[in-house]
Design a protein around this motif. Structure first.
Motif, PDB file in Angstrom:
ATOM      1  N   LEU A 126       0.782  -1.234   0.000  1.00  0.00           N
ATOM      2  CA  LEU A 126       0.000   0.000   0.000  1.00  0.00           C
ATOM      3  C   LEU A 126       0.814   1.285   0.000  1.00  0.00           C
ATOM      4  N   VAL A 127       1.971   1.283   0.653  1.00  0.00           N
ATOM      5  CA  VAL A 127       2.698   2.547   0.836  1.00  0.00           C
ATOM      6  C   VAL A 127       3.713   2.778  -0.283  1.00  0.00           C
ATOM      7  N   ASP A 128       4.033   4.042  -0.476  1.00  0.00           N
ATOM      8  CA  ASP A 128       5.022   4.444  -1.472  1.00  0.00           C
ATOM      9  C   ASP A 128       6.436   4.290  -0.901  1.00  0.00           C
ATOM     10  N   PRO A 129       7.449   4.364  -1.766  1.00  0.00           N
ATOM     11  CA  PRO A 129       8.830   4.096  -1.336  1.00  0.00           C
ATOM     12  C   PRO A 129       9.317   4.792  -0.061  1.00  0.00           C
ATOM     13  N   PRO A 130       9.065   6.070   0.180  1.00  0.00           N
ATOM     14  CA  PRO A 130       9.613   6.614   1.441  1.00  0.00           C
ATOM     15  C   PRO A 130       9.069   5.898   2.675  1.00  0.00           C
ATOM     16  N   LEU A 131       7.760   5.633   2.689  1.00  0.00           N
ATOM     17  CA  LEU A 131       7.179   4.928   3.839  1.00  0.00           C
ATOM     18  C   LEU A 131       7.492   3.436   3.797  1.00  0.00           C
ATOM     19  N   ARG A 132       7.731   2.906   2.616  1.00  0.00           N
ATOM     20  CA  ARG A 132       8.113   1.494   2.501  1.00  0.00           C
ATOM     21  C   ARG A 132       9.425   1.246   3.243  1.00  0.00           C
ATOM     22  N   ALA A 133      10.331   2.206   3.171  1.00  0.00           N
ATOM     23  CA  ALA A 133      11.606   2.085   3.889  1.00  0.00           C
ATOM     24  C   ALA A 133      11.370   2.065   5.398  1.00  0.00           C
ATOM     25  N   VAL A 134      10.375   2.820   5.873  1.00  0.00           N
ATOM     26  CA  VAL A 134      10.026   2.819   7.298  1.00  0.00           C
ATOM     27  C   VAL A 134       9.512   1.439   7.700  1.00  0.00           C
ATOM     28  N   VAL A 135       8.668   0.849   6.861  1.00  0.00           N
ATOM     29  CA  VAL A 135       8.123  -0.486   7.151  1.00  0.00           C
ATOM     30  C   VAL A 135       9.249  -1.517   7.185  1.00  0.00           C
ATOM     31  N   VAL A 136      10.126  -1.494   6.199  1.00  0.00           N
ATOM     32  CA  VAL A 136      11.245  -2.450   6.155  1.00  0.00           C
ATOM     33  C   VAL A 136      12.162  -2.250   7.357  1.00  0.00           C
ATOM     34  N   GLY A 137      12.443  -0.989   7.700  1.00  0.00           N
ATOM     35  CA  GLY A 137      13.276  -0.706   8.874  1.00  0.00           C
ATOM     36  C   GLY A 137      12.640  -1.191  10.164  1.00  0.00           C
ATOM     37  N   THR A 138      11.328  -1.042  10.259  1.00  0.00           N
ATOM     38  CA  THR A 138      10.610  -1.501  11.451  1.00  0.00           C
ATOM     39  C   THR A 138      10.682  -3.017  11.578  1.00  0.00           C
ATOM     40  N   ILE A 139      10.547  -3.718  10.470  1.00  0.00           N
ATOM     41  CA  ILE A 139      10.668  -5.182  10.494  1.00  0.00           C
ATOM     42  C   ILE A 139      12.093  -5.587  10.889  1.00  0.00           C
ATOM     43  N   ALA A 140      13.083  -4.866  10.389  1.00  0.00           N
ATOM     44  CA  ALA A 140      14.473  -5.171  10.759  1.00  0.00           C
ATOM     45  C   ALA A 140      14.668  -5.016  12.264  1.00  0.00           C
ATOM     46  N   VAL A 141      14.099  -3.961  12.839  1.00  0.00           N
ATOM     47  CA  VAL A 141      14.173  -3.759  14.292  1.00  0.00           C
ATOM     48  C   VAL A 141      13.489  -4.917  15.013  1.00  0.00           C
ATOM     49  N   ALA A 142      12.326  -5.338  14.517  1.00  0.00           N
ATOM     50  CA  ALA A 142      11.586  -6.441  15.147  1.00  0.00           C
ATOM     51  C   ALA A 142      12.389  -7.739  15.129  1.00  0.00           C
ATOM     52  N   VAL A 143      13.062  -8.018  14.018  1.00  0.00           N
ATOM     53  CA  VAL A 143      13.862  -9.245  13.906  1.00  0.00           C
ATOM     54  C   VAL A 143      15.027  -9.211  14.900  1.00  0.00           C
ATOM     55  N   VAL A 144      15.737  -8.091  14.944  1.00  0.00           N
ATOM     56  CA  VAL A 144      16.880  -7.966  15.864  1.00  0.00           C
ATOM     57  C   VAL A 144      16.412  -8.051  17.313  1.00  0.00           C
ATOM     58  N   TYR A 145      15.313  -7.354  17.619  1.00  0.00           N
ATOM     59  CA  TYR A 145      14.795  -7.369  18.990  1.00  0.00           C
ATOM     60  C   TYR A 145      14.381  -8.780  19.410  1.00  0.00           C
ATOM     61  N   THR A 146      13.720  -9.502  18.515  1.00  0.00           N
ATOM     62  CA  THR A 146      13.317 -10.879  18.825  1.00  0.00           C
ATOM     63  C   THR A 146      14.545 -11.755  19.078  1.00  0.00           C
ATOM     64  N   ALA A 147      15.570 -11.577  18.270  1.00  0.00           N
ATOM     65  CA  ALA A 147      16.798 -12.381  18.431  1.00  0.00           C
ATOM     66  C   ALA A 147      17.507 -12.077  19.749  1.00  0.00           C
ATOM     67  N   LEU A 148      17.413 -10.823  20.211  1.00  0.00           N
ATOM     68  CA  LEU A 148      18.170 -10.412  21.403  1.00  0.00           C
ATOM     69  C   LEU A 148      17.326 -10.267  22.670  1.00  0.00           C
ATOM     70  N   ARG A 149      16.014 -10.422  22.589  1.00  0.00           N
ATOM     71  CA  ARG A 149      15.124 -10.062  23.694  1.00  0.00           C
ATOM     72  C   ARG A 149      15.532 -10.686  25.026  1.00  0.00           C
ATOM     73  N   ARG A 150      15.732 -11.956  25.070  1.00  0.00           N
ATOM     74  CA  ARG A 150      16.069 -12.609  26.343  1.00  0.00           C
ATOM     75  C   ARG A 150      17.457 -12.190  26.834  1.00  0.00           C
ATOM     76  N   ARG A 151      18.380 -12.007  25.924  1.00  0.00           N
ATOM     77  CA  ARG A 151      19.720 -11.561  26.315  1.00  0.00           C
ATOM     78  C   ARG A 151      19.689 -10.152  26.882  1.00  0.00           C
ATOM     79  N   LEU A 152      18.838  -9.296  26.337  1.00  0.00           N
ATOM     80  CA  LEU A 152      18.736  -7.916  26.835  1.00  0.00           C
ATOM     81  C   LEU A 152      18.294  -7.897  28.299  1.00  0.00           C
ATOM     82  N   ALA A 153      17.388  -8.776  28.669  1.00  0.00           N
ATOM     83  CA  ALA A 153      16.949  -8.857  30.059  1.00  0.00           C
ATOM     84  C   ALA A 153      18.095  -9.300  30.962  1.00  0.00           C
ATOM     85  N   GLU A 154      18.883 -10.245  30.487  1.00  0.00           N
ATOM     86  CA  GLU A 154      20.023 -10.717  31.281  1.00  0.00           C
ATOM     87  C   GLU A 154      21.088  -9.629  31.421  1.00  0.00           C
TER      88      GLU A 154
END
Length: 198
Positions: free
Chosen positions: A148-176
């Protein structure tokens, strides 16, 4: 769950693509910001200071009506911001509790209901922020947005997914890491640390 919240807030603007395409970018941006806003209380009364599941929801109704009756950048932005904040605040009830290690399930606090002046217990539909099902929700919400979104906002969506992937990978370690580092901090930092870190 912050990536999930901002993507859900953006997706609330999807009807604008057909109904008022000139206002869609404003709607997507306002939904993103509304989905983000409640978590700005992360270090000052998290899920209480800026989380208002009842009041954001009530305020969003006349704002949405104004956006339908008199569509403009301002009315659409206000409506989508409030809807995004409402969705975020309500969705937190369905996640894990407010604790450093929410996968342990020891907290009876999900989000504060200012109307009833009490904490709402976590329902744990998503076990905790950063859980695999949280990531799956983020990815699922991103798919229609990428169409649905145009390229400038598409980059925001892709960046948000990248943050979600990294956060999921590190979530338990961050608590420790937090559990190991916080006791080493000088006492002067204590007033600025969330209760769950102590």
């Amino acid at each position: 769950m912050l990536p999930t919240h901002v993507l859900a807030g953006m997706l609330l603007a999807a009807p604008l693509v057909q109904a008022a395409p000139e206002l869609a970018p404003v709607g997507f941006a306002a939904g993103f910001l509304g989905g983000l806003f409640p978590d700005l209380d992360m270090y000052t009364g998290h899920r209480k200071t800026l989380h208002y599941p009842v009041y954001y929801s009530l305020l969003s109704l006349p704002a949405l009506l104004a956006a339908v009756v008199a569509p403009s950048a301002l009315t659409v932005a206000v409506a989508l911001f409030l809807l995004g904040a409402a969705l975020h605040s309500v969705a937190d009830m369905f996640g894990g509790g407010l604790e450093l290690r929410p996968w342990e399930g020891n907290s009876d606090r999900a989000v504060y209901d200012h109307h009833r002046e009490e904490w709402v217990a976590p329902r744990r539909g998503v076990r905790y922020d950063g859980a695999v099902e949280d990531l799956a929700l983020s990815v699922g919400l991103s798919v229609p947005l990428l169409v649905l979104v145009d390229p400038p906002l598409r980059a925001v969506v892709v960046g948000t997914i990248a943050v979600a992937v990294v956060y999921t990978a590190l979530r338990r370690r961050l608590a420790e890491i937090a559990a190991a580092v916080v006791p080493l901090l000088p006492e002067a930092f204590d007033p600025y640390l969330p209760e769950r870190y102590r």
